[in-house]
Design an enzyme around this catalytic site. Structure first.
Site, PDB file in Angstrom:
ATOM      1  N   TRP A  64      15.189  27.568  -1.862  1.00  0.00           N
ATOM      2  CA  TRP A  64      14.038  26.718  -2.195  1.00  0.00           C
ATOM      3  C   TRP A  64      13.691  26.010  -0.893  1.00  0.00           C
ATOM      4  CZ3 TRP A  64      11.591  25.210  -6.992  1.00  0.00           C
ATOM      5  CH2 TRP A  64      10.650  24.194  -6.827  1.00  0.00           C
ATOM      6  N   TYR A 128      16.037  18.444  -0.973  1.00  0.00           N
ATOM      7  CA  TYR A 128      16.238  19.717  -0.266  1.00  0.00           C
ATOM      8  C   TYR A 128      17.515  19.661   0.575  1.00  0.00           C
ATOM      9  CZ  TYR A 128      15.515  23.246   3.403  1.00  0.00           C
ATOM     10  OH  TYR A 128      15.689  24.274   4.303  1.00  0.00           O
TER      11      TYR A 128
HETATM   12  N1  LIG Z   1      11.515  27.503   7.208  1.00  0.00           N
HETATM   13  C1  LIG Z   1      12.128  26.618   7.977  1.00  0.00           C
HETATM   14  O1  LIG Z   1      11.520  25.933   8.815  1.00  0.00           O
HETATM   15  C2  LIG Z   1      13.619  26.444   7.852  1.00  0.00           C
HETATM   16  C3  LIG Z   1      14.252  25.472   8.641  1.00  0.00           C
HETATM   17  C4  LIG Z   1      15.644  25.322   8.546  1.00  0.00           C
HETATM   18  C5  LIG Z   1      16.368  26.131   7.677  1.00  0.00           C
HETATM   19  N2  LIG Z   1      15.731  27.040   6.915  1.00  0.00           N
HETATM   20  C6  LIG Z   1      16.524  27.881   6.005  1.00  0.00           C
HETATM   21  O2  LIG Z   1      16.324  29.225   6.407  1.00  0.00           O
HETATM   22  C7  LIG Z   1      16.450  30.096   5.268  1.00  0.00           C
HETATM   23  C8  LIG Z   1      15.249  31.030   5.211  1.00  0.00           C
HETATM   24  O3  LIG Z   1      14.067  30.251   5.095  1.00  0.00           O
HETATM   25  P1  LIG Z   1      12.611  30.925   5.089  1.00  0.00           P
HETATM   26  O4  LIG Z   1      11.667  29.899   5.582  1.00  0.00           O
HETATM   27  O5  LIG Z   1      12.679  32.286   5.693  1.00  0.00           O
HETATM   28  O6  LIG Z   1      12.388  31.088   3.495  1.00  0.00           O
HETATM   29  P2  LIG Z   1      11.144  31.708   2.727  1.00  0.00           P
HETATM   30  O7  LIG Z   1      10.188  32.366   3.658  1.00  0.00           O
HETATM   31  O8  LIG Z   1      10.640  30.623   1.814  1.00  0.00           O
HETATM   32  O9  LIG Z   1      11.818  32.864   1.857  1.00  0.00           O
HETATM   33  C9  LIG Z   1      12.645  32.574   0.783  1.00  0.00           C
HETATM   34  C10 LIG Z   1      13.040  33.868   0.113  1.00  0.00           C
HETATM   35  O10 LIG Z   1      13.885  33.541  -1.004  1.00  0.00           O
HETATM   36  C11 LIG Z   1      13.450  34.330  -2.120  1.00  0.00           C
HETATM   37  N3  LIG Z   1      13.840  33.680  -3.383  1.00  0.00           N
HETATM   38  C12 LIG Z   1      13.287  32.593  -3.967  1.00  0.00           C
HETATM   39  N4  LIG Z   1      13.935  32.326  -5.123  1.00  0.00           N
HETATM   40  C13 LIG Z   1      14.913  33.263  -5.263  1.00  0.00           C
HETATM   41  C14 LIG Z   1      15.904  33.518  -6.240  1.00  0.00           C
HETATM   42  N5  LIG Z   1      16.031  32.748  -7.336  1.00  0.00           N
HETATM   43  N6  LIG Z   1      16.742  34.575  -6.060  1.00  0.00           N
HETATM   44  C15 LIG Z   1      16.624  35.359  -4.954  1.00  0.00           C
HETATM   45  N7  LIG Z   1      15.696  35.183  -3.994  1.00  0.00           N
HETATM   46  C16 LIG Z   1      14.855  34.139  -4.149  1.00  0.00           C
HETATM   47  C17 LIG Z   1      11.947  34.404  -1.943  1.00  0.00           C
HETATM   48  O11 LIG Z   1      11.390  35.444  -2.701  1.00  0.00           O
HETATM   49  P3  LIG Z   1      10.317  35.187  -3.894  1.00  0.00           P
HETATM   50  O12 LIG Z   1       9.864  33.736  -3.813  1.00  0.00           O
HETATM   51  O13 LIG Z   1       9.217  36.152  -3.599  1.00  0.00           O
HETATM   52  O14 LIG Z   1      11.069  35.490  -5.146  1.00  0.00           O
HETATM   53  C18 LIG Z   1      11.877  34.681  -0.435  1.00  0.00           C
HETATM   54  O15 LIG Z   1      12.110  36.052  -0.184  1.00  0.00           O
HETATM   55  C19 LIG Z   1      16.631  29.167   4.068  1.00  0.00           C
HETATM   56  O16 LIG Z   1      18.009  29.045   3.785  1.00  0.00           O
HETATM   57  C20 LIG Z   1      16.107  27.820   4.557  1.00  0.00           C
HETATM   58  O17 LIG Z   1      16.722  26.741   3.866  1.00  0.00           O
HETATM   59  C21 LIG Z   1      14.374  27.226   6.975  1.00  0.00           C
END
Ligand SMILES: NC(=O)c1ccc[n+]([C@@H]2O[C@H](COP(=O)([O-])OP(=O)(O)OC[C@H]3O[C@@H](n4cnc5c(N)ncnc54)[C@H](OP(=O)(O)O)[C@@H]3O)[C@@H](O)[C@H]2O)c1
Length: 287
Positions: A64, A128
């Site tokens: 999330w 979060y």
């Molecule tokens: N974005 C940032 O700036 C940032 C910064 C620090 C850390 N992070 C961490 O990096 C990681 C990747 O982030 P991101 O930005 O690449 O995320 P993202 O683009 O939001 O992608 C999240 C993925 O999780 C899937 N998902 C959602 N609910 C799910 C469920 N119940 N079961 C299985 N899959 C599910 C989504 O697919 P659907 O929604 O299509 O189902 C999507 O493929 C995360 O752990 C995040 O906390 C991100």
């Protein structure tokens, strides 16, 4: 070494680059793009999936990630970020797989005033951050010998909405931009993070790793650099974090100063993360 890898959240911004890098290296990959392919909040489904594929490692890129939205939907955020991670850890324990759990600088409160390393105490301020920190703890407890927790920060990449693209677009259409001058970050390119995650999968040693670009910058420096590299002359003005919070009233509190120091990667001689400016240059070149 050819690994059998199972990537969860493979359709997200990070997951897409993890799959691309794993394919480039010739690993055997099971890429589960979304919750339709595997919902990690469903323990039975997670266990069945791992029993079927028996991966060497699972890379959990599912989360999330709507920081402000989590404040009004805490149960959903905790279910995915904490319980979902625990489900994967429990299933990995049964199949003797490694789990690479991706986490965030939002586990810190930002009060330290300088970069956080892996041995600083977390103190999340938002739903979060708290749910991600709980996910970390559940993974460590459930899988003490086979977990890798990779905390990262401020991701941008070609497969998701990100601030680099937003800044370029805004600079093309607006007379000026305003960014916070005293919020300090380690912006990170998903491709660089994916490289390190796969290096860690190949040479795993359990523990927590900070994986962010080298160096740090304010949001204002970040925006000015991007506008300049895009060849634009749009003025970028500064504001303070306090002013931003008072005006925009974001639902979730954020750490003001949360760059990440890569102590564990450095100690292990595995730090391949480029400087934040070089990372942005290479991202903009590839677009
Ligand atoms: N974005 C940032 O700036 C940032 C910064 C620090 C850390 N992070 C961490 O990096 C990681 C990747 O982030 P991101 O930005 O690449 O995320 P993202 O683009 O939001 O992608 C999240 C993925 O999780 C899937 N998902 C959602 N609910 C799910 C469920 N119940 N079961 C299985 N899959 C599910 C989504 O697919 P659907 O929604 O299509 O189902 C999507 O493929 C995360 O752990 C995040 O906390 C991100």
């Amino acid at each position: 070494m050819r690994l059998r890898l199972l990537v969860v959240g493979a359709g997200g911004m990070l997951g897409s680059d993890v799959v691309a890098e794993a394919e480039r290296r010739g690993h055997d990959i099971v890429a589960l793009a979304s919750r339709t392919a595997l919902d990690i909040t469903d323990l039975t489904a997670v266990c069945a999936c791992l029993r079927l594929h028996r991966p060497d490692a699972v890379i959990n890129c599912a989360a999330w990630t709507n920081v402000d939205g989590a404040q009004s939907e805490p149960e959903a955020a905790w279910r995915l970020n904490a319980l979902g991670a625990a489900h994967l850890a429990a299933a990995c324990s049964e199949t003797r797989s490694w789990l690479i759990q991706v986490s965030t600088d939002f586990v810190f409160d930002g009060e330290k005033g300088s970069a956080y390393h892996e041995f600083d105490a977390p103190n999340p301020q938002s739903v979060y951050g708290a749910s991600k920190e709980a996910g970390e703890r559940l993974v460590r407890q459930t899988l003490p010998d086979r977990h890798l927790i990779a905390r990262t920060s401020f991701l941008y990449g070609p497969h998701g909405k990100n601030l680099v693209d937003t800044i370029v677009r805004a600079a093309l259409t607006r007379p000026s931009l305003t960014f916070v001058e005293d919020q300090i970050i380690s912006p990170t390119h998903t491709a660089d993070l994916a490289t390190v995650l796969l290096n860690l999968a190949t040479e795993p040693l359990p523990g927590t790793y900070h994986v962010a670009s080298a160096g740090q910058c304010s949001l204002l420096e970040f925006a000015k650099f991007i506008v300049g590299e895009a060849g634009l002359a749009t003025p970028v003005l500064g504001t303070t974090f306090a002013q931003y919070v008072a005006t925009a009233k974001p639902a979730a509190p954020r750490p003001r100063v949360s760059p990440l120091e890569r102590k564990m990667l450095t100690l292990r001689g595995m730090d391949t993360m480029p400087d934040w400016k070089d990372a942005i240059r290479s991202y903009l070149k590839r677009r």
